[in-house]
Design a protein around this motif. Structure first.
Motif, mmCIF file in Angstrom:
data_model
loop_
_atom_site.group_PDB
_atom_site.id
_atom_site.type_symbol
_atom_site.label_atom_id
_atom_site.label_comp_id
_atom_site.label_asym_id
_atom_site.label_seq_id
_atom_site.Cartn_x
_atom_site.Cartn_y
_atom_site.Cartn_z
ATOM 1 N N GLU A 46 -10.248 -6.880 -2.880
ATOM 2 C CA GLU A 46 -11.288 -7.252 -3.857
ATOM 3 C C GLU A 46 -11.117 -6.484 -5.166
ATOM 4 N N VAL A 47 -10.923 -5.177 -5.062
ATOM 5 C CA VAL A 47 -10.756 -4.354 -6.269
ATOM 6 C C VAL A 47 -9.511 -4.793 -7.024
ATOM 7 N N ASN A 83 -10.684 3.658 -9.215
ATOM 8 C CA ASN A 83 -11.551 2.578 -8.758
ATOM 9 C C ASN A 83 -11.394 2.321 -7.266
ATOM 10 N N LEU A 84 -10.162 2.304 -6.797
ATOM 11 C CA LEU A 84 -9.923 2.076 -5.367
ATOM 12 C C LEU A 84 -10.575 3.167 -4.520
ATOM 13 N N LYS A 85 -10.395 4.416 -4.934
ATOM 14 C CA LYS A 85 -10.971 5.521 -4.155
ATOM 15 C C LYS A 85 -12.492 5.480 -4.155
ATOM 16 N N SER A 86 -13.098 5.275 -5.312
ATOM 17 C CA SER A 86 -14.563 5.308 -5.372
ATOM 18 C C SER A 86 -15.178 4.131 -4.627
ATOM 19 N N VAL A 87 -14.646 2.927 -4.818
ATOM 20 C CA VAL A 87 -15.210 1.739 -4.154
ATOM 21 C C VAL A 87 -15.027 1.822 -2.647
ATOM 22 N N THR A 88 -13.813 2.150 -2.195
ATOM 23 C CA THR A 88 -13.579 2.190 -0.747
ATOM 24 C C THR A 88 -14.375 3.308 -0.090
ATOM 25 N N SER A 89 -14.462 4.458 -0.727
ATOM 26 C CA SER A 89 -15.231 5.569 -0.157
ATOM 27 C C SER A 89 -16.704 5.188 -0.015
ATOM 28 N N ARG A 90 -17.262 4.658 -1.074
ATOM 29 C CA ARG A 90 -18.685 4.292 -1.062
ATOM 30 C C ARG A 90 -18.976 3.200 -0.022
#
Length: 135
Positions: A46-47, A83-90
């Motif tokens: 998605e990202v 972006n990948l790290k923040s979205v997947t972590s959240r």
């Protein structure tokens, strides 16, 4: 020689850019299972779409995940990674209680990551090609 099928085009450029990314869990804790990997792949896909990029491969182990992403030249790798790290972590922490319980703070990924360029011809072939160009 690069095959034509591997070259992507947009309005101003023709390109063949891929990056190999590796994310490591905070403190290298072995907290990821197959269910986590599957959901992670969905989130990353998605990202990537929002960056006009595409997730080509994704797999890993209990403490890290590898990704192969094709991306356009307009994308900065550091911005994509953040972006990948923040979205997947959240998303993963909100959907999986076990990941929330693994850390006392709202984290999942280490600050570190690996990014390696890949794709196209091997470097020695490209060097020979450039050396053999007539000026």
């Amino acid at each position: 020689m690069i095959l034509m099928a591997m070259i992507y085009k947009n309005r101003y450029a023709a390109f063949n850019l891929q990056v190999h990314l590796v994310f490591i869990t905070k403190y290298c804790r072995k907290v990821l299972s197959e269910v986590h990997h599957a959901y992670f792949s969905e989130c990353v896909a998605e990202v990537c779409k929002s960056f006009d990029a595409e997730l080509k491969e994704c797999n890993g182990e209990a403490d890290h995940i590898h990704m192969l992403i094709q991306y356009p030249p307009t994308v900065q790798i550091s911005t994509l990674v953040n972006n990948l790290k923040s979205v997947t972590s959240r998303r993963m922490r909100s959907n999986f209680i076990d990941l929330r319980a693994a850390y006392s703070k709202p984290v999942l990924w280490s600050r570190s990551y690996f990014a390696g360029s890949c794709g196209g011809a091997p470097l020695n072939i490209i060097q020979q090609y450039i050396q053999n160009q007539q000026g």
